[in-house]
Design an enzyme around this catalytic site. Sequence first.
Site, PDB file in Angstrom:
ATOM      1  N   ARG A  65       0.814  -1.212   0.000  1.00  0.00           N
ATOM      2  CA  ARG A  65       0.000   0.000   0.000  1.00  0.00           C
ATOM      3  C   ARG A  65       0.852   1.269   0.000  1.00  0.00           C
ATOM      4  O   ARG A  65       0.552   2.239  -0.690  1.00  0.00           O
ATOM      5  CB  ARG A  65      -0.869  -0.021   1.256  1.00  0.00           C
ATOM      6  CG  ARG A  65      -2.298   0.352   1.012  1.00  0.00           C
ATOM      7  CD  ARG A  65      -3.118   0.206   2.260  1.00  0.00           C
ATOM      8  NE  ARG A  65      -3.889  -1.021   2.304  1.00  0.00           N
ATOM      9  CZ  ARG A  65      -4.930  -1.296   1.518  1.00  0.00           C
ATOM     10  NH1 ARG A  65      -5.350  -0.448   0.628  1.00  0.00           N
ATOM     11  NH2 ARG A  65      -5.569  -2.447   1.624  1.00  0.00           N
ATOM     12  N   ARG A  91      -9.898   1.817  -3.288  1.00  0.00           N
ATOM     13  CA  ARG A  91      -8.692   1.450  -2.542  1.00  0.00           C
ATOM     14  C   ARG A  91      -8.697   2.186  -1.216  1.00  0.00           C
ATOM     15  O   ARG A  91      -9.066   3.368  -1.167  1.00  0.00           O
ATOM     16  CB  ARG A  91      -7.425   1.883  -3.300  1.00  0.00           C
ATOM     17  CG  ARG A  91      -7.256   1.300  -4.664  1.00  0.00           C
ATOM     18  CD  ARG A  91      -6.767  -0.121  -4.636  1.00  0.00           C
ATOM     19  NE  ARG A  91      -5.587  -0.307  -3.818  1.00  0.00           N
ATOM     20  CZ  ARG A  91      -5.173  -1.490  -3.361  1.00  0.00           C
ATOM     21  NH1 ARG A  91      -5.866  -2.569  -3.637  1.00  0.00           N
ATOM     22  NH2 ARG A  91      -4.088  -1.591  -2.634  1.00  0.00           N
ATOM     23  N   HIS A 109     -19.787   8.281  -0.832  1.00  0.00           N
ATOM     24  CA  HIS A 109     -20.064   6.956  -0.276  1.00  0.00           C
ATOM     25  C   HIS A 109     -21.546   6.644  -0.459  1.00  0.00           C
ATOM     26  O   HIS A 109     -22.393   7.487  -0.139  1.00  0.00           O
ATOM     27  CB  HIS A 109     -19.683   6.922   1.210  1.00  0.00           C
ATOM     28  CG  HIS A 109     -19.918   5.578   1.825  1.00  0.00           C
ATOM     29  ND1 HIS A 109     -19.085   4.498   1.573  1.00  0.00           N
ATOM     30  CD2 HIS A 109     -20.904   5.120   2.632  1.00  0.00           C
ATOM     31  CE1 HIS A 109     -19.556   3.439   2.216  1.00  0.00           C
ATOM     32  NE2 HIS A 109     -20.650   3.800   2.867  1.00  0.00           N
ATOM     33  N   THR A 141     -10.685  11.679   5.959  1.00  0.00           N
ATOM     34  CA  THR A 141      -9.681  11.697   7.018  1.00  0.00           C
ATOM     35  C   THR A 141      -9.179  10.267   7.172  1.00  0.00           C
ATOM     36  O   THR A 141      -9.614   9.382   6.427  1.00  0.00           O
ATOM     37  CB  THR A 141     -10.281  12.205   8.352  1.00  0.00           C
ATOM     38  OG1 THR A 141     -11.373  11.357   8.689  1.00  0.00           O
ATOM     39  CG2 THR A 141     -10.753  13.647   8.243  1.00  0.00           C
ATOM     40  N   GLU A 143      -9.840   7.987   9.165  1.00  0.00           N
ATOM     41  CA  GLU A 143     -10.838   6.969   9.495  1.00  0.00           C
ATOM     42  C   GLU A 143     -11.645   6.633   8.233  1.00  0.00           C
ATOM     43  O   GLU A 143     -12.295   7.522   7.663  1.00  0.00           O
ATOM     44  CB  GLU A 143     -11.774   7.518  10.580  1.00  0.00           C
ATOM     45  CG  GLU A 143     -12.635   6.455  11.220  1.00  0.00           C
ATOM     46  CD  GLU A 143     -13.707   7.097  12.097  1.00  0.00           C
ATOM     47  OE1 GLU A 143     -14.766   6.476  12.272  1.00  0.00           O
ATOM     48  OE2 GLU A 143     -13.486   8.228  12.569  1.00  0.00           O
ATOM     49  N   ASP A 145     -14.274   6.050   5.622  1.00  0.00           N
ATOM     50  CA  ASP A 145     -15.680   6.475   5.546  1.00  0.00           C
ATOM     51  C   ASP A 145     -16.127   7.229   6.800  1.00  0.00           C
ATOM     52  O   ASP A 145     -17.316   7.307   7.102  1.00  0.00           O
ATOM     53  CB  ASP A 145     -16.628   5.275   5.310  1.00  0.00           C
ATOM     54  CG  ASP A 145     -16.383   4.618   3.956  1.00  0.00           C
ATOM     55  OD1 ASP A 145     -15.954   5.325   3.023  1.00  0.00           O
ATOM     56  OD2 ASP A 145     -16.614   3.400   3.837  1.00  0.00           O
ATOM     57  N   GLU A 174     -26.258  10.551  -6.176  1.00  0.00           N
ATOM     58  CA  GLU A 174     -24.807  10.795  -6.158  1.00  0.00           C
ATOM     59  C   GLU A 174     -24.436  11.795  -7.251  1.00  0.00           C
ATOM     60  O   GLU A 174     -23.629  12.696  -7.052  1.00  0.00           O
ATOM     61  CB  GLU A 174     -24.042   9.483  -6.369  1.00  0.00           C
ATOM     62  CG  GLU A 174     -24.190   8.495  -5.237  1.00  0.00           C
ATOM     63  CD  GLU A 174     -23.317   7.260  -5.422  1.00  0.00           C
ATOM     64  OE1 GLU A 174     -22.206   7.368  -5.946  1.00  0.00           O
ATOM     65  OE2 GLU A 174     -23.765   6.163  -5.033  1.00  0.00           O
TER      66      GLU A 174
HETATM   67  C1  GRF Z   1     -20.603   4.741  -6.454  1.00  0.00           C
HETATM   68  O1  GRF Z   1     -21.764   4.168  -5.925  1.00  0.00           O
HETATM   69  C2  GRF Z   1     -19.755   5.299  -5.357  1.00  0.00           C
HETATM   70  O2  GRF Z   1     -20.493   5.871  -4.321  1.00  0.00           O
HETATM   71  C3  GRF Z   1     -19.053   4.075  -4.876  1.00  0.00           C
HETATM   72  O3  GRF Z   1     -18.738   3.379  -6.058  1.00  0.00           O
HETATM   73  C4  GRF Z   1     -19.687   3.685  -7.055  1.00  0.00           C
HETATM   74  C5  GRF Z   1     -18.929   4.195  -8.236  1.00  0.00           C
HETATM   75  O4  GRF Z   1     -19.744   4.350  -9.352  1.00  0.00           O
HETATM   76  N1  GRF Z   1     -17.952   4.388  -4.031  1.00  0.00           N
HETATM   77  P1  GRF Z   1     -19.212   5.107 -10.637  1.00  0.00           P
HETATM   78  O5  GRF Z   1     -17.863   4.485 -10.997  1.00  0.00           O
HETATM   79  O6  GRF Z   1     -19.087   6.565 -10.315  1.00  0.00           O
HETATM   80  O7  GRF Z   1     -20.235   4.825 -11.680  1.00  0.00           O
END
Ligand code: GRF
Length: 218
Positions: A65, A91, A109, A141, A143, A145, A174
């Site tokens: 990593r 990652r 998230h 940060t 932590e 998520d 999103e």
């Molecule tokens: C999304 O749901 C994001 O929240 C999660 O992975 C997904 C990625 O989707 N971490 P995309 O690659 O933006 O279509």
Amino acid sequence: MPSVVILISGSGSNLQAIIDASQSEQCPINIAAVISNRANAKGLERAQQANIKTAVIDHTQFNGREDFDQALVKQIDTYQPDLVVLAGFMRILTHEFVEHYTGRLINIHPALLPDFPGLNTHERAIKSGVKEHGATVHFVTTEVDGGPIILQAGVAVKSNDTAKELAQRVLQQEHRIFPLVIKWFAEKRLVLNDNKVFLDQQQLPETGINYAQVTENQ
Ligand code: GRF
């Protein structure tokens, strides 16, 4: 215009929403580069179609990593970004990486944090019987998520929802909240100070802003 580097691992539909916003001038940013840890990420094609520089740094080619993250930092810093965006970047990042970009590193998230950190959020939300699920944009940060929340959008869970159907509706949210947060950051209205989030100098509550409360002109 603020310079932004976006990290992806997969489809890049969030990346596409950010590209679209930047092209429509809703979101005054220059996407300096898109970096993927997977060579076959569909998001790389989306970036290339928009004439954005791309790079692949394959994590499987590194000993650990630390080495991978160091290579990532080196590549990212060639673009001198004001903001680094994790848009489906699958990652876990080292503390060194996160600390290097504190205050200019954000993630999306697919859950209403602090509920359902980690993976398989939609399955877990359905199983747990919650009535509301959603998505969160937060500063990153050390932590996982667990960073300070900026903006959340809720989605009602239907009684017969499959994880796929729910994921689809969460993804739509999103695509609304991520470009909006990036716009706020680009306009210098959004600041992380002492692990607290401020928008227009007002400290946000622990759960950030609820997208339902966001008005048109924000
Ligand atoms: C999304 O749901 C994001 O929240 C999660 O992975 C997904 C990625 O989707 N971490 P995309 O690659 O933006 O279509």
